[in-house]
Design a protein around this motif. Sequence first.
Motif, PDB file in Angstrom:
ATOM      1  N   VAL A 166     -39.872   3.113  52.804  1.00  0.00           N
ATOM      2  CA  VAL A 166     -38.992   2.028  53.219  1.00  0.00           C
ATOM      3  C   VAL A 166     -38.401   1.371  51.977  1.00  0.00           C
ATOM      4  N   VAL A 167     -37.071   1.286  51.927  1.00  0.00           N
ATOM      5  CA  VAL A 167     -36.376   0.560  50.860  1.00  0.00           C
ATOM      6  C   VAL A 167     -36.006  -0.808  51.397  1.00  0.00           C
ATOM      7  N   PRO A 168     -36.577  -1.879  50.846  1.00  0.00           N
ATOM      8  CA  PRO A 168     -36.271  -3.218  51.364  1.00  0.00           C
ATOM      9  C   PRO A 168     -34.857  -3.666  50.997  1.00  0.00           C
ATOM     10  N   GLU A 169     -34.352  -4.623  51.749  1.00  0.00           N
ATOM     11  CA  GLU A 169     -33.073  -5.241  51.392  1.00  0.00           C
ATOM     12  C   GLU A 169     -33.250  -6.128  50.155  1.00  0.00           C
ATOM     13  N   ILE A 170     -34.356  -6.865  50.138  1.00  0.00           N
ATOM     14  CA  ILE A 170     -34.639  -7.773  49.032  1.00  0.00           C
ATOM     15  C   ILE A 170     -36.036  -7.495  48.480  1.00  0.00           C
TER      16      ILE A 170
ATOM     17  N   LEU B  45     -32.084 -13.668  49.485  1.00  0.00           N
ATOM     18  CA  LEU B  45     -33.504 -14.005  49.474  1.00  0.00           C
ATOM     19  C   LEU B  45     -33.747 -15.316  50.204  1.00  0.00           C
ATOM     20  N   ALA B  46     -32.916 -16.299  49.960  1.00  0.00           N
ATOM     21  CA  ALA B  46     -33.105 -17.624  50.564  1.00  0.00           C
ATOM     22  C   ALA B  46     -33.101 -17.556  52.082  1.00  0.00           C
ATOM     23  N   ARG B  47     -32.327 -16.643  52.636  1.00  0.00           N
ATOM     24  CA  ARG B  47     -32.266 -16.526  54.110  1.00  0.00           C
ATOM     25  C   ARG B  47     -33.623 -16.118  54.683  1.00  0.00           C
ATOM     26  N   TYR B  48     -34.384 -15.317  53.940  1.00  0.00           N
ATOM     27  CA  TYR B  48     -35.706 -14.907  54.412  1.00  0.00           C
ATOM     28  C   TYR B  48     -36.751 -16.008  54.239  1.00  0.00           C
ATOM     29  N   LEU B  49     -36.448 -16.999  53.426  1.00  0.00           N
ATOM     30  CA  LEU B  49     -37.423 -18.043  53.118  1.00  0.00           C
ATOM     31  C   LEU B  49     -37.128 -19.346  53.846  1.00  0.00           C
ATOM     32  N   GLU B  50     -36.234 -19.314  54.842  1.00  0.00           N
ATOM     33  CA  GLU B  50     -35.852 -20.539  55.529  1.00  0.00           C
ATOM     34  C   GLU B  50     -36.990 -21.135  56.344  1.00  0.00           C
TER      35      GLU B  50
END
Length: 449
Positions: free
Chosen positions: A102-106, A137-142
Amino acid sequence: MTTLRSVTVPVGELSAAIGLLEYLVLDEQLCWIRRQEGLVGFGEAARFTSSGPERFARAQEWWRSLLADADVEDPLSAPGTGIVAFGSFAFSKRSPFESRLVVPEIIVGLRDGAGWVTYTTTDPDAELNEETAKAALARYLEDLPVYRESDPADRVLPGMLSESEWKNAVARSVAHVAAGDLSKIVLARDIAVELGNPLVASQVLRELAVRYRDCWTYSVDGLIGSTPEMLIKVENGTAEARVLAGTLDRATAPADDPHYAKRVLAGSAKQQHEHQIAIDSLTRSLEPFTSSMTSHTEPFVLELPNVWHLASDVTAELAPDESGLIPTPLTLVEALHPTAAVCGFPTSVAGELISELEHMDRGPYSGPVGWMDAAGNGEWGIALRGAVIESPTKVRLYAGCGIVAGSNPAAELEETWSKFRPMLEALGLDRPRAVPVRNPDFASSSSGS
């Protein structure tokens, strides 16, 4: 074939005390962490799956094709930067489990105190720069991390074999060793955990990473754990491995004897014999790919919170093949797996007996788990001290023991409980005083090997 575009940007120093732990916030994320450093992945840019004897070769072919078409901007050019794939492979070539890359987006990475973010996308129009990488990255940490409290309904249940059935399997294994069929077999068993409320995988990973700092805490598609055993690490043409065989439970050790572990492990002919089989198995398989290789003349005692192990570190300089290329991490993984430390010796004989005696499909348990980058670096551990998340409220744990001449079924059973302890504690559970009869709902979810 998907065309990937990727950019890596530095983010400066991260907290030395917390490191990557603050990024373990989602249940469905990828990670490889040791001493708060490593890699944490979010989302998905590309995926490969395969099963069967050719799973490693097919994965290698897919990875090479993917990289050949990729557009990568990586000014750091360090191990773990640029495009990275996380992976998990089935223990057995017969397993129906889908091995995967799996290649992550971030990816958030941390090495020697320096951090970076890699942003990978299939969108041909996406802007790739420091601003867009940090925004992604910030979108995943909301969302704030979720915490789970223990529930009175949480319980531990048997897996495919009851304790008495598994001890019988150990006795049969000892008989095969005594008959000269093989010199060692690693016999595993499973237990099931049923939770009263949904698991929070990120919380479990944080617990493991804090408690077992010297292990490699991993997460790939619902396979989670903290392994003490490095199958192979490749960095700039040098390969390293850590071999473990020989275990002593710390819970039963006398408090007033500081030399207890060294005396019992290093002084045990059984433990030394088991360890030497594991070392010989690895070095024999690794040697064709190396120009030189070194290892400890004597194993050392590795101290973990739950157990002591006899351990040896092996270092090798990799030699170019006929095409002048250094072997890739996946090439070495395929050559080394399964080692005697997780299968037995001879591995072909042990593998057949495992299928007969365990009555379960190990799936990814004791298979290779880790990551690799486009430059040929990577770290692949053995998926030990872990669990497979089968549903939000069902988790299956695995543990195994090396069975050699002189192995005692009751003692081996106790050893499995010592190896279940890291995951049980991270789940907020204790070993049950009495394990009930098998639960058919859990047993049916594991297929026979």
